[in-house]
Every structure is written in structure tokens, then in C-alpha cells.
Design a protein around this motif. Sequence first.
Motif, PDB file in Angstrom:
ATOM      1  N   ALA A   1      -2.153 -11.451  30.857  1.00 29.81           N
ATOM      2  CA  ALA A   1      -3.205 -11.058  29.924  1.00 29.81           C
ATOM      3  C   ALA A   1      -3.658 -12.252  29.080  1.00 29.81           C
ATOM      4  CB  ALA A   1      -2.713  -9.935  29.032  1.00 29.81           C
ATOM      5  N   GLY A   2      -4.900 -12.194  28.667  1.00 24.08           N
ATOM      6  CA  GLY A   2      -5.459 -13.255  27.823  1.00 24.08           C
ATOM      7  C   GLY A   2      -6.923 -13.445  28.113  1.00 24.08           C
ATOM      8  N   PRO A   3      -7.687 -13.937  27.131  1.00 22.80           N
ATOM      9  CA  PRO A   3      -9.134 -14.091  27.324  1.00 22.80           C
ATOM     10  C   PRO A   3      -9.466 -15.171  28.349  1.00 22.80           C
ATOM     11  CG  PRO A   3      -8.453 -15.081  25.246  1.00 22.80           C
ATOM     12  CD  PRO A   3      -7.263 -14.354  25.779  1.00 22.80           C
ATOM     13  N   LEU A   4     -10.548 -14.959  29.080  1.00 22.28           N
ATOM     14  CA  LEU A   4     -11.049 -15.956  30.023  1.00 22.28           C
ATOM     15  C   LEU A   4     -11.889 -16.976  29.264  1.00 22.28           C
ATOM     16  CD1 LEU A   4     -12.217 -13.700  33.005  1.00 22.28           C
ATOM     17  CD2 LEU A   4      -9.917 -14.478  32.412  1.00 22.28           C
ATOM     18  N   ARG A   5     -11.780 -18.229  29.661  1.00 20.39           N
ATOM     19  CA  ARG A   5     -12.592 -19.278  29.023  1.00 20.39           C
ATOM     20  C   ARG A   5     -13.950 -19.426  29.677  1.00 20.39           C
ATOM     21  NH1 ARG A   5      -8.041 -23.713  29.741  1.00 20.39           N
ATOM     22  NH2 ARG A   5      -7.951 -22.479  31.661  1.00 20.39           N
ATOM     23  N   SER A   6     -14.073 -18.970  30.923  1.00 18.92           N
ATOM     24  CA  SER A   6     -15.354 -18.995  31.624  1.00 18.92           C
ATOM     25  C   SER A   6     -15.377 -17.853  32.621  1.00 18.92           C
ATOM     26  CB  SER A   6     -15.566 -20.323  32.350  1.00 18.92           C
ATOM     27  OG  SER A   6     -14.718 -20.415  33.483  1.00 18.92           O
ATOM     28  N   LEU A   7     -16.570 -17.462  33.036  1.00 20.80           N
ATOM     29  CA  LEU A   7     -16.692 -16.394  34.024  1.00 20.80           C
ATOM     30  C   LEU A   7     -16.078 -16.787  35.359  1.00 20.80           C
ATOM     31  CD1 LEU A   7     -20.315 -15.062  33.319  1.00 20.80           C
ATOM     32  CD2 LEU A   7     -18.150 -13.953  32.755  1.00 20.80           C
ATOM     33  N   ASP A   8     -16.054 -18.086  35.648  1.00 23.34           N
ATOM     34  CA  ASP A   8     -15.474 -18.542  36.918  1.00 23.34           C
ATOM     35  C   ASP A   8     -14.001 -18.133  37.058  1.00 23.34           C
ATOM     36  OD1 ASP A   8     -17.827 -19.664  37.725  1.00 23.34           O
ATOM     37  OD2 ASP A   8     -17.336 -21.685  37.056  1.00 23.34           O
ATOM     38  N   GLU A   9     -13.313 -17.965  35.924  1.00 21.12           N
ATOM     39  CA  GLU A   9     -11.904 -17.587  35.978  1.00 21.12           C
ATOM     40  C   GLU A   9     -11.720 -16.168  36.513  1.00 21.12           C
ATOM     41  OE1 GLU A   9      -9.717 -18.299  32.405  1.00 21.12           O
ATOM     42  OE2 GLU A   9     -10.634 -20.266  32.088  1.00 21.12           O
ATOM     43  N   LEU A  10     -12.786 -15.380  36.533  1.00 17.67           N
ATOM     44  CA  LEU A  10     -12.701 -14.042  37.099  1.00 17.67           C
ATOM     45  C   LEU A  10     -12.358 -14.100  38.589  1.00 17.67           C
ATOM     46  CD1 LEU A  10     -13.114 -10.972  36.598  1.00 17.67           C
ATOM     47  CD2 LEU A  10     -15.531 -11.322  37.177  1.00 17.67           C
ATOM     48  N   GLU A  11     -12.706 -15.205  39.248  1.00 13.15           N
ATOM     49  CA  GLU A  11     -12.437 -15.334  40.683  1.00 13.15           C
ATOM     50  C   GLU A  11     -10.946 -15.348  40.995  1.00 13.15           C
ATOM     51  OE1 GLU A  11     -14.606 -18.858  41.796  1.00 13.15           O
ATOM     52  OE2 GLU A  11     -16.390 -17.682  42.315  1.00 13.15           O
ATOM     53  N   ARG A  12     -10.100 -15.547  39.988  1.00 12.39           N
ATOM     54  CA  ARG A  12      -8.648 -15.519  40.215  1.00 12.39           C
ATOM     55  C   ARG A  12      -8.120 -14.091  40.349  1.00 12.39           C
ATOM     56  NH1 ARG A  12      -5.799 -16.772  36.218  1.00 12.39           N
ATOM     57  NH2 ARG A  12      -7.285 -17.010  34.521  1.00 12.39           N
ATOM     58  N   PHE A  13      -8.923 -13.124  39.907  1.00 17.74           N
ATOM     59  CA  PHE A  13      -8.484 -11.728  39.956  1.00 17.74           C
ATOM     60  C   PHE A  13      -8.633 -11.187  41.375  1.00 17.74           C
ATOM     61  CE2 PHE A  13      -8.908 -12.428  35.547  1.00 17.74           C
ATOM     62  CZ  PHE A  13      -8.261 -11.404  34.854  1.00 17.74           C
ATOM     63  N   PRO A  14      -7.722 -10.320  41.805  1.00 18.77           N
ATOM     64  CA  PRO A  14      -7.827  -9.753  43.162  1.00 18.77           C
ATOM     65  C   PRO A  14      -8.991  -8.772  43.261  1.00 18.77           C
ATOM     66  CG  PRO A  14      -6.044  -8.704  41.953  1.00 18.77           C
ATOM     67  CD  PRO A  14      -6.526  -9.831  41.092  1.00 18.77           C
ATOM     68  N   PHE A  15      -9.465  -8.579  44.485  1.00 21.46           N
ATOM     69  CA  PHE A  15     -10.511  -7.596  44.730  1.00 21.46           C
ATOM     70  C   PHE A  15      -9.972  -6.179  44.515  1.00 21.46           C
ATOM     71  CE2 PHE A  15     -11.560 -11.014  47.907  1.00 21.46           C
ATOM     72  CZ  PHE A  15     -12.668 -11.502  47.225  1.00 21.46           C
ATOM     73  N   THR A  16     -10.896  -5.279  44.236  1.00 25.03           N
ATOM     74  CA  THR A  16     -10.594  -3.846  44.216  1.00 25.03           C
ATOM     75  C   THR A  16     -11.410  -3.193  45.320  1.00 25.03           C
ATOM     76  OG1 THR A  16     -10.344  -3.939  41.804  1.00 25.03           O
ATOM     77  CG2 THR A  16     -10.565  -1.752  42.810  1.00 25.03           C
ATOM     78  N   THR A  17     -10.795  -2.294  46.088  1.00 25.73           N
ATOM     79  CA  THR A  17     -11.503  -1.625  47.169  1.00 25.73           C
ATOM     80  C   THR A  17     -11.507  -0.116  46.940  1.00 25.73           C
ATOM     81  OG1 THR A  17      -9.560  -1.308  48.575  1.00 25.73           O
ATOM     82  CG2 THR A  17     -10.758  -3.406  48.790  1.00 25.73           C
ATOM     83  N   ARG A  18     -12.464   0.531  47.556  1.00 28.16           N
ATOM     84  CA  ARG A  18     -12.531   1.991  47.463  1.00 28.16           C
ATOM     85  C   ARG A  18     -11.291   2.627  48.074  1.00 28.16           C
ATOM     86  NH1 ARG A  18     -17.066   6.154  47.389  1.00 28.16           N
ATOM     87  NH2 ARG A  18     -16.057   8.053  48.146  1.00 28.16           N
ATOM     88  N   ALA A  19     -10.800   2.048  49.179  1.00 28.63           N
ATOM     89  CA  ALA A  19      -9.605   2.591  49.831  1.00 28.63           C
ATOM     90  C   ALA A  19      -8.418   2.613  48.870  1.00 28.63           C
ATOM     91  CB  ALA A  19      -9.269   1.774  51.074  1.00 28.63           C
ATOM     92  N   GLU A  20      -8.279   1.572  48.049  1.00 28.16           N
ATOM     93  CA  GLU A  20      -7.212   1.546  47.040  1.00 28.16           C
ATOM     94  C   GLU A  20      -7.360   2.698  46.059  1.00 28.16           C
ATOM     95  OE1 GLU A  20      -5.825  -2.474  45.272  1.00 28.16           O
ATOM     96  OE2 GLU A  20      -7.932  -2.737  45.834  1.00 28.16           O
ATOM     97  N   LEU A  21      -8.589   2.916  45.600  1.00 26.27           N
ATOM     98  CA  LEU A  21      -8.834   3.980  44.628  1.00 26.27           C
ATOM     99  C   LEU A  21      -8.580   5.349  45.245  1.00 26.27           C
ATOM    100  CD1 LEU A  21     -12.075   2.535  43.002  1.00 26.27           C
ATOM    101  CD2 LEU A  21      -9.743   2.470  42.079  1.00 26.27           C
ATOM    102  N   GLU A  22      -8.964   5.512  46.512  1.00 25.44           N
ATOM    103  CA  GLU A  22      -8.704   6.776  47.203  1.00 25.44           C
ATOM    104  C   GLU A  22      -7.196   7.029  47.304  1.00 25.44           C
ATOM    105  OE1 GLU A  22     -10.626   6.440  50.957  1.00 25.44           O
ATOM    106  OE2 GLU A  22     -12.659   6.601  50.139  1.00 25.44           O
TER     107      GLU A  22
END
Length: 341
Positions: free
Chosen positions: A37-58
Motif C-alpha cells: 500500500a502507498g500512494p503512486l508517484r505517477s500514473l505509470d506506476e499503475l502498470e505494476r498492478f496485476p490485471f483483473t479479469t471478468r473470469a476472476e470476478l465470476e
Amino acid sequence: MIHGTPDQLDQLNRLLAKVWERNPFYRAKWKAAGMSAGPLRSLDELERFPFTTRAELERDQASHPPLGTNLTFPLEDCTRLHRSSGTTGAAIFWADDADSWRSVVRCSQALWQLAGVGRGDRVFFAMPFGTSSGPWIMHAGAQQLGCLCFTAGQASVEEQLEWMGRFKPTVLVAKPGDLLTLALAAAAAGVNTASLGVCKLICGGAPGGHVAETRRELEQRWGAKCFDRYGMTEAGPIAGECAAHPGGLHLLDSEFITEVVAPNSVQPLMDGKAGELLLTHLSRTACPIVRYRTGDRVRLDRAQRCPCGHPGALLMSGVQRLTTRTSIGEAQVVQEICHEC
């Protein structure tokens, strides 16, 4: 590189802080990926987060009924509950608290305003109001702008035409196929569609509004301008056409961080290249999506300046559905569009 503004970064950090603290689905997902946890310094840091898929949510909803663990607030705090149509897989449920619902209604208002719809317009919804959120969101947005909104419910085509003849709607909302059916029924009954008062057609709930031949026929039969819009249960309203019709739909940049990746390799793509759309909410926090693989193939243009003056990205030439398989690197193109909101 993720495009965005300092304000979007601030909004994103506020959302991520809430999600880290209160959302079991994403907290577990991100910790498993080695995130902290912690604030991002730039939007580019969002690319470190894993994808979310509909199959996961299902899977999450199936394993943790009734709504899964993607809840930032207790279910008792939620005020709306809807279900997707299930046309592209298992139906999925989605909840909103009061703030999240205000967010999707604000998006709906923005799409109406892009099409030049506002106070004084009479909006007739020739579609059922069932479990899907789309009609409800469109209705709430138009109502909030001061439009007179009405529907004939499950009435027959003949009854719908009767309603239209009586109340003279300036805006007609329906699936493209239903708009055509209404026009043909009017012709068969000897009713001149011009006498019904419709100035604008809003296509929602099904593919076709962006197809040139379909649009041409609808506009000729109704003597009205046709406007397409794009949304989905998980995201809410995403993009819509303006009166200038620049060949694309205006993306609601104020409400989403958008990325486009190659479907097979999930590598980031430059603007103008067709790929799969990824969405991250900025204000719909109750059941948020972060780096969500929409399964939709798009082409974004951030350089073109629309004559209407609205800034931001244009979603060009419609949307194609990608059927994303279990393997994250495999996708198959299907010629259809996703429209729910």
C-alpha cells in the motif's frame, strides 16, 4: 506510458487508499502479487498492478456468494444492485453505494449532454427495465438533467407507437433492431414517423449503432440523428457520441484511467493501434475495477480535436468484442459490440 493528468493521479490515489484498506478481493490479489500500500508517484506506476479479469470476478462471486469479496463497503451500505445480461458469459452482479451510484449517474449525464440532450427533452425508453443496470443508469442520468422520462414497459409495438403519438418524445432510446422494428411498424400502420416528434435516436443495449449501414437506415426512416454510446455493467457508462460525429465516441477521461494492450501479448500499445481496452475506475469505489480487461477491442485517438470542443480521447470506429479465454495470452475476435449503458 499511461496518459493522464495530476488530477487523475490524485483521484486514483484516493480510490486505491480506500480499496487497500477495505476491499478484501483487491487486497489479497495485490499482496499475492508482491504489492504494498502507498500512494503512486505517477500514473505509470499503475502498470505494476496485476490485471483483473471478468473470469476472476465470476469465480469470486461463485465462491463467496452473494456478491463476492470485491466490496469496498459492507453490503448494508449499498443502495443499488443489478446483474449483467450474461450475453458474454456467466451473469455477474454489481452493487453501488450512494456515492458510487452518483458517479455512474454523473457519467450518464455527461453522455446525454454530449448528444445535446437536456432539460425540456422528452425521452422515451423503448426497452425493458429489468435486472441490467443500463436502462436504469440512462434513465437516472436523463432525469437528473431535467428531461421528462417515460417508458411503455413491456407494451407491444403498437402500444409504444400510441404512447409516442400522444407524448411526442424528442429522444427515442432503444436497441438498434428495436428502433428499426418501431419504424417498420409505424410505416405499416400508416404513421409518418416525422409526426412523432423524434429528433434524436440513442442506441443502447445491443450492437449496431456504430455500423454505417444501420445508422443510415435508422436516420432515414426516423428523420432523426443517431447517437451511439458504450458501457458495461462492471464499468458503467464509458463513452458516447457528440453532435459533431467525429467518427468516434468521447471517452469519459474524468472517470477512468484507460490503457490499450495487445490481446495476445498484453503489451502496451501506442495510441491509434487497435487492442484490448483496460479500465480503472476513479470514483466508483463500492465495487471498483482496477486494470480491468474489458474484452473489448478499441482504437483510441488522443490527438484528434473534435469540433465540439470536448477534450480527451476518442474511441474510434466502434468496439469489437474479444472473447478472452482462460489463458491470459489468448484471445479471439468476435464481430460485435458491448453496449449496456
